[in-house]
Scaffold this active site. Sequence first.
Site, PDB file in Angstrom:
ATOM      1  N   GLU A 295       0.814  -1.223   0.000  1.00 50.25           N
ATOM      2  CA  GLU A 295       0.000   0.000   0.000  1.00 50.25           C
ATOM      3  C   GLU A 295       0.844   1.268   0.000  1.00 50.25           C
ATOM      4  O   GLU A 295       0.428   2.299  -0.527  1.00 50.25           O
ATOM      5  CB  GLU A 295      -0.963   0.021   1.193  1.00 50.25           C
ATOM      6  CG  GLU A 295      -2.091  -1.003   1.117  1.00 50.25           C
ATOM      7  CD  GLU A 295      -1.734  -2.342   1.731  1.00 50.25           C
ATOM      8  OE1 GLU A 295      -0.522  -2.583   1.988  1.00 50.25           O
ATOM      9  OE2 GLU A 295      -2.647  -3.154   1.959  1.00 50.25           O
TER      10      GLU A 295
ATOM     11  N   PHE B 288     -11.619  -6.778  14.217  1.00 47.37           N
ATOM     12  CA  PHE B 288     -10.534  -7.285  13.370  1.00 47.37           C
ATOM     13  C   PHE B 288     -10.142  -6.238  12.325  1.00 47.37           C
ATOM     14  O   PHE B 288     -10.996  -5.681  11.644  1.00 47.37           O
ATOM     15  CB  PHE B 288     -10.970  -8.583  12.676  1.00 47.37           C
ATOM     16  CG  PHE B 288      -9.933  -9.116  11.721  1.00 47.37           C
ATOM     17  CD1 PHE B 288      -8.695  -9.548  12.192  1.00 47.37           C
ATOM     18  CD2 PHE B 288     -10.182  -9.172  10.362  1.00 47.37           C
ATOM     19  CE1 PHE B 288      -7.735 -10.017  11.312  1.00 47.37           C
ATOM     20  CE2 PHE B 288      -9.225  -9.644   9.475  1.00 47.37           C
ATOM     21  CZ  PHE B 288      -7.992 -10.069   9.955  1.00 47.37           C
ATOM     22  N   GLN B 289      -8.878  -5.979  12.218  1.00 45.80           N
ATOM     23  CA  GLN B 289      -8.312  -4.990  11.285  1.00 45.80           C
ATOM     24  C   GLN B 289      -8.880  -3.587  11.509  1.00 45.80           C
ATOM     25  O   GLN B 289      -8.999  -2.804  10.577  1.00 45.80           O
ATOM     26  CB  GLN B 289      -8.503  -5.425   9.819  1.00 45.80           C
ATOM     27  CG  GLN B 289      -7.620  -6.620   9.458  1.00 45.80           C
ATOM     28  CD  GLN B 289      -7.539  -6.900   7.971  1.00 45.80           C
ATOM     29  OE1 GLN B 289      -8.469  -6.636   7.228  1.00 45.80           O
ATOM     30  NE2 GLN B 289      -6.423  -7.469   7.540  1.00 45.80           N
TER      31      GLN B 289
ATOM     32  N   LYS C 269     -17.337  -0.277   6.305  1.00 45.29           N
ATOM     33  CA  LYS C 269     -17.860  -1.250   5.346  1.00 45.29           C
ATOM     34  C   LYS C 269     -19.365  -1.093   5.142  1.00 45.29           C
ATOM     35  O   LYS C 269     -19.847  -1.149   4.013  1.00 45.29           O
ATOM     36  CB  LYS C 269     -17.552  -2.667   5.841  1.00 45.29           C
ATOM     37  CG  LYS C 269     -17.977  -3.735   4.850  1.00 45.29           C
ATOM     38  CD  LYS C 269     -17.623  -5.134   5.325  1.00 45.29           C
ATOM     39  CE  LYS C 269     -17.974  -6.155   4.236  1.00 45.29           C
ATOM     40  NZ  LYS C 269     -17.735  -7.536   4.663  1.00 45.29           N
TER      41      LYS C 269
ATOM     42  N   MET D 183      24.788   8.227   1.275  1.00 38.48           N
ATOM     43  CA  MET D 183      24.771   9.500   1.988  1.00 38.48           C
ATOM     44  C   MET D 183      25.073   9.291   3.473  1.00 38.48           C
ATOM     45  O   MET D 183      25.770  10.090   4.099  1.00 38.48           O
ATOM     46  CB  MET D 183      23.415  10.191   1.805  1.00 38.48           C
ATOM     47  CG  MET D 183      23.368  11.612   2.329  1.00 38.48           C
ATOM     48  SD  MET D 183      24.515  12.710   1.457  1.00 38.48           S
ATOM     49  CE  MET D 183      23.454  13.392   0.175  1.00 38.48           C
TER      50      MET D 183
END
Lengths: 557, 140
Positions: A41, A103-104, A153, A459
């Site tokens: 993502e 959940f999630q 949802k 760097m």
Amino acid sequence: MEALAREGVETIFGYPGGVVLPLYDEMLRWPQVRHVLVRHEQCAAHMADGYARATGKTGVCLATSGPGATNLVTGIANAMMDSVPMVAITGQVNTWGIGKDAFQETDIQGITIPITKHNYLVTDIDDLPHALAEAFYLARTGRMGPVLVDIPKDVFLARTDRPFPEQITRRGYFVPGMPEPSAIAQAAAMLAEAERPVVIAGAGVVWSGASDDLRALAEKTDVPIINSLLGLGTIDRDDPRSLGMMGMHGEVAATRAVQEADLVIGIGIRFDDRLTGKTEGFAPRAKIVHFDIDRTEFGKCVPTMCRVLGDLRHSLRAFVAAVTSRRNPQWWERIRSWQAAHPLCVPEHGFLSRHVLHALNEVTHGEAIVATDVGQHQMWTAQFYRFRRPNQWLSSGGLGTMGFGLPAALGAKFACPDREVWAVVGDGGFQMTLQELQVAAEHRVNVKIALLNNGYLGMVRQWQELFYENRHSHVAMGNPDYAKLAEAYGVGFFRCTRREDLAETLRQAREYPGPVLCEFVVEMEENVYPMVAAGMSNDNIVYDPDATASVTVEARR
Amino acid sequence: MSTTRHTITALVQNEAGTLNRLVSMFRRRGFSLASLNAGDCEQPGFSRLTLVVTGDDDTLHQVVGQIEKLIDVVEVDDVRPEAAVLRELAVIQVAATVEQRREVIEIVNVFGGKVPHLSHSGMTVELTDEPLRIDRKSVV
């Protein structure tokens, strides 16, 4: 989906998951909106970001709740720091599950408050059309930035007859437009009085589409135009009045011109620490004029005498009309002498990153869209790639996000399939997001990757060398066999280990019909110069030690 | 530059996360927030906030600008000290026997206070005045 189609969004970058299933199901009915399935993502956000930087349009990314949403965070923060217009849509657990540690579930609205321009948790379907329309409006008006819309949802599943608003008005949301005539007059008067004026132009000029006005200003007033890192491309680097980038790794003449100037006109920049060095020592002889669309930038980092609030497209046009035509021969004479004494140099020895970037600029005539990660290769690209116009240069300036280059280049190529797009990356950053090679292979996205492999986080190693007595701590990078990696993903591969093969490698890579990984095995310990150490004044420029050796001068054309 | 106390009022849209956004901005930018008061106001869907902020002039200028920049914020007012009417409300529990009540009430009356509650063991005293005077009275 209707909201996206209404906003003219052609491509979105996302990753499905539990709570966004209803949206993904609906997506099948909207073929006019292309969905690119990323492999992480974070890269959905970076691709949307690259898409936005290359086009000036709003980028859109999509993720599910919980880890999907938190994986977006780096990409959103990156867009926030660089004021990139972006709408991030995240799924959320059902409204009745919120607060119950479902959940999630994660509080992505709370998490992204400091890194978004604004965000929403839409708990009622009737609010959704307005929230989405407003999100796009906020993302691309005023000082642009990312806006997140979190949608549970059950809200995805619900239906509403509520129409999309035709026009967005929001109390207290002020979009600066025309500047105050008195401010323009004051700025013009200050320029008329100045003997050694400079302009520092930044990314604000890109987002306001004001680069034509910047060039007009340069032509009318003969003022040197210096760029911040992200301002590169706002003026053609081959324009005689362009001095290139200033600051920590900026060109000597650009940085010194600001130190010697009696007037600094900052346009669409935020005077960040990489540009100013120690602020007390910044432009010590100069009065400062600041043009910006965000008034909180005025006086935030350096004191300014004249503040011009407005959309730069209007402000610069008004300024060009107000200033008197002038020439600055004595001032230019001094600047040219610094340029002659301290050019960027490409040494004759070895096989260096600078050789690659110098050659890349030559073969593409400065016309390609170039995305980078963060580090040495980014600074060398900024120095050696002579950008001609805005929206060509995609780099993570403010946040400094490693792994940005490849996904940003992909996002740009999706947006501009007819343009040549290069991702210049190091072996450190590339290993953070190389899974997106699959996206390149799957869609045959014709992106060329220049991987500068020096086996180090270059760097960081440079800083360890200069500031930690060359004690290398966890800075050497093991690398996979990139030939096998490219083969596994099904993208073209070229490896170049000698300067003599550089031109041929670039030629073959450019001709290859599809995505290519070019590995340039360069010298391990090359340093970026010029350099102003962090926290030091810009008076303390450390010159390139190679400059005293025999050099090929990167001459002004 | 001298540090001063400023009172800032703001009218904000009352949405999920509004207060969170404001406080988050103060924390993130390292501004000091001496007090914050939020409540519903005469306009439905909006709240009015009163903030007391300390800092020098540049900081206060940034604070006001950054508050204004929040999308939820409709208007911000940096109330000038000479235009501000500041009142502090003190509600004080005083332990007092029935015999001591009269003495306490006399003192309260001198300061224009009220006694909203009485019990066998004590009383509640209410005073309203400018903040500094409240401090002095509380000592009395």
